[in-house]
Design a protein around this motif. Structure first.
Motif, short mmCIF file in Angstrom:
data_model
loop_
_atom_site.label_atom_id
_atom_site.label_comp_id
_atom_site.label_asym_id
_atom_site.label_seq_id
_atom_site.Cartn_x
_atom_site.Cartn_y
_atom_site.Cartn_z
N SER A 37 0.87 -1.18 0.00
CA SER A 37 0.00 0.00 0.00
C SER A 37 0.91 1.23 0.00
O SER A 37 2.13 1.10 0.12
CB SER A 37 -0.81 0.08 1.30
N ALA A 38 0.29 2.39 -0.05
CA ALA A 38 1.07 3.62 0.12
C ALA A 38 1.40 3.79 1.59
O ALA A 38 0.64 3.34 2.46
CB ALA A 38 0.23 4.81 -0.36
N LYS A 48 -1.91 9.67 6.20
CA LYS A 48 -1.66 8.66 5.17
C LYS A 48 -1.34 9.37 3.87
O LYS A 48 -2.03 10.35 3.53
CB LYS A 48 -2.93 7.83 4.92
N THR A 50 -2.08 8.46 0.94
CA THR A 50 -3.26 8.45 0.06
C THR A 50 -4.19 9.63 0.40
O THR A 50 -4.70 10.29 -0.50
CB THR A 50 -4.02 7.11 0.22
N GLU A 115 1.13 4.52 -3.91
CA GLU A 115 1.54 3.12 -3.98
C GLU A 115 2.75 2.97 -4.90
O GLU A 115 3.67 2.21 -4.62
CB GLU A 115 0.38 2.25 -4.52
N PHE A 169 -3.56 -1.32 -5.19
CA PHE A 169 -4.60 -0.28 -5.26
C PHE A 169 -4.96 0.26 -6.65
O PHE A 169 -5.96 0.91 -6.82
CB PHE A 169 -4.17 0.88 -4.34
N ARG A 183 -11.13 2.33 -1.52
CA ARG A 183 -10.14 2.43 -0.45
C ARG A 183 -9.83 1.05 0.15
O ARG A 183 -10.70 0.21 0.28
CB ARG A 183 -10.62 3.37 0.66
N GLY A 184 -8.57 0.86 0.49
CA GLY A 184 -8.15 -0.43 1.02
C GLY A 184 -7.91 -1.46 -0.08
O GLY A 184 -7.70 -2.64 0.17
N GLY A 185 -7.91 -0.99 -1.34
CA GLY A 185 -7.86 -1.89 -2.48
C GLY A 185 -6.58 -2.69 -2.66
O GLY A 185 -6.54 -3.65 -3.42
N SER A 186 -5.51 -2.30 -1.95
CA SER A 186 -4.27 -3.09 -2.09
C SER A 186 -4.49 -4.54 -1.68
O SER A 186 -3.79 -5.44 -2.15
CB SER A 186 -3.15 -2.49 -1.26
N ASP A 187 -5.43 -4.75 -0.79
CA ASP A 187 -5.80 -6.14 -0.42
C ASP A 187 -6.20 -6.92 -1.67
O ASP A 187 -5.91 -8.11 -1.79
CB ASP A 187 -7.03 -6.14 0.50
N1 ASP Z 1 -3.65 3.40 0.00
C1 ASP Z 1 -5.00 3.05 -0.28
C2 ASP Z 1 -5.89 3.48 0.88
O1 ASP Z 1 -5.44 4.13 1.79
C3 ASP Z 1 -5.17 1.61 -0.60
C4 ASP Z 1 -4.73 0.67 0.48
O2 ASP Z 1 -4.09 1.05 1.45
O3 ASP Z 1 -5.02 -0.50 0.36
O4 ASP Z 1 -7.06 3.18 0.87
#
Ligand code: ASP
Length: 437
Positions: A37-38, A48, A50, A115, A169, A183-187
């Protein structure tokens, strides 16, 4: 053995966290694909990357200078590179990006750079090849991930380099434009990378030691779930437990890959392991895997004598559908049926809805009960075991929790009860103390 390791924002927040990541990667040579992730927050007061990038874009849209924010972003990356003793000429790329900063820059492109730069630094630091997500994660024109194309590109890059770092992401649309995920897409990127190479394990490294058995704001220091199936994970997530990004589960689940949620800051903790299925589970008195719940539901009960005329229920369902009201549960009695629906989704439309129900169903009575909370007791070890629900209800009854609705899925993986909001926390504690913790 191949492992894909995804590190979340807090795991790559600063130089000290990068060192932990390196240590983790070097401890197991099978960790050959890394997704990052970033950089996230280094401490509570931090931001963050992002969020800063989104803020930068918002400034541009309103014609307000984003110089100050951009220099904070720049500083973060330069400090990271220098503290890690890396050589990557990040200044030139940041300068080029700065030149492009005007109203026309897409939010997706700008935000994806969080990222991108974090992964560039990580690749050099680990001595792995950097593979841009723009070259290996693809969306279709419908905005959905094109899994086949993505799998082919990731596995080709993996074959070629053997050890790779991919930024999470984002990916590319068929038009060539960068698109970010939610958001959270690196998963999701991590899951795609694991599925692409048919990894043995998808490790998701974060800042907690797995999925907790219950909400820590309600239960004092709940234990993490040691092992769960994908089906249990789905039940927990649906009922409000905070787990991974929803869309990240399907790619690994479909390929039968084990998912392991681990804590970058607590290497000795085994975390939570999610498996496709379990056999030979030991029968245990602590038969619940986890307890989750959601508040703010309304129960709409329709009373009508001789309900066996099924058209009444059908009409009621049609009316709820007309009001786009999602039904969580339906309970059925001889002379009544009840729908459990989200109170906020119902909103002010409740009055029109009731009047339509009255017209169409001609009920003897209609009752609305607000302030209902749903609590799910999830556990594969309950399946096909007699007496379980009786024991749960007895324990709740002893603590004065009145059960308003009961629902059990046909797979017997969870029992969901509706209770008055004032009993919500007690119900969760009783279930945890008696059958999980
Ligand atoms: N950096 C992005 C976020 O903060 C994606 C991630 O962390 O998965 O949502």
């Amino acid at each position: 053995m191949i492992k894909t390791a995804k590190f979340g924002g807090s795991s790559v927040a600063g130089a000290a966290q990068f060192q932990k990541v390196k240590h983790i990667i070097e401890a197991d040579p099978s960790r050959r694909i890394v997704v990052v992730s970033a950089a996230g927050k280094r401490d509570k007061a931090d931001h963050k990357l992002t969020d800063l990038l989104y803020l930068c874009h918002a400034h541009l849209q309103y014609g307000v200078s984003c110089d100050e924010i951009f220099s904070t972003i720049r500083e973060r990356f330069l400090t990271l590179r220098d503290e890690l003793g890396l050589r990557y000429d990040i200044e030139s790329e940041l300068d080029a990006l700065y030149q492009k900063l005007d109203r026309s820059i897409s939010a997706d492109l700008l935000v994806s750079r969080g990222e991108y730069f974090t992964a560039r630094l990580m690749a050099e630091y680990l001595g792995y090849a950097f593979v841009d997500a723009g070259d290996c994660v693809f969306f279709g024109l419908d905005g959905q991930i094109d899994r086949e194309k993505t799998y082919a590109a990731i596995s080709e890059a993996f074959e070629k380099h053997g050890r790779i770092v991919i930024p999470g992401f984002y990916g590319k649309l068929p038009t060539g434009r960068v698109k970010v995920m939610t958001r959270g897409g690196s998963d999701i990127t991590g899951a795609l990378a694991a599925a692409a190479v048919e990894a043995d394990v998808y490790e998701n490294w974060t800042d907690v030691s797995g999925i907790l058995m219950a909400d820590p704001r309600i239960v004092n220091k709940p234990r993490p779930i040691a092992k769960a199936t994908y089906a249990e994970l789905r039940e927990m997530a649906f009922m409000g437990a905070s787990v991974l990004h929803e869309e990240s589960v399907a790619p690994v689940k479909d390929k039968g890959i084990t998912l392991n949620i681990r804590n970058t800051n607590a290497l000795d903790d085994p975390g939570t392991v999610i498996v496709p299925s379990t056999e030979n589970d030991v029968a245990d008195e602590r038969f619940l895997t986890g307890i989750a719940g959601r508040r703010n539901f309304t129960v709409l009960t329709v009373f009508k004598r001789n309900l066996n005329d099924s058209s009444v229920m059908r009409q009621a369902l049609e009316i709820l559908d007309r009001y786009h009201t999602k039904i969580e549960h339906i309970t059925l009695g001889l002379d009544s049926f009840a729908f459990v629906v989200s109170s906020s989704a119902l909103g002010d439309s409740v009055f029109n809805l009731i009047s339509d129900l009255k017209k169409a169903c001609r009920p003897d009575d209609i009752r609305i009960d607000d302030g209902i909370a749903l609590v799910a007791a999830v556990g594969r070890r309950m399946t096909f075991r007699p007496g379980i629900s009786g024991r749960l209800f007895k324990a709740l009854g002893e603590k004065g929790v009145n059960i308003r609705t009961i629902a059990q899925g046909a797979d017997e993986l969870s029992i969901i009860i509706g209770v008055d909001d004032c009993n919500y926390e007690t119900a969760i504690r009783v279930l945890y103390d008696g059958f999980a913790g």
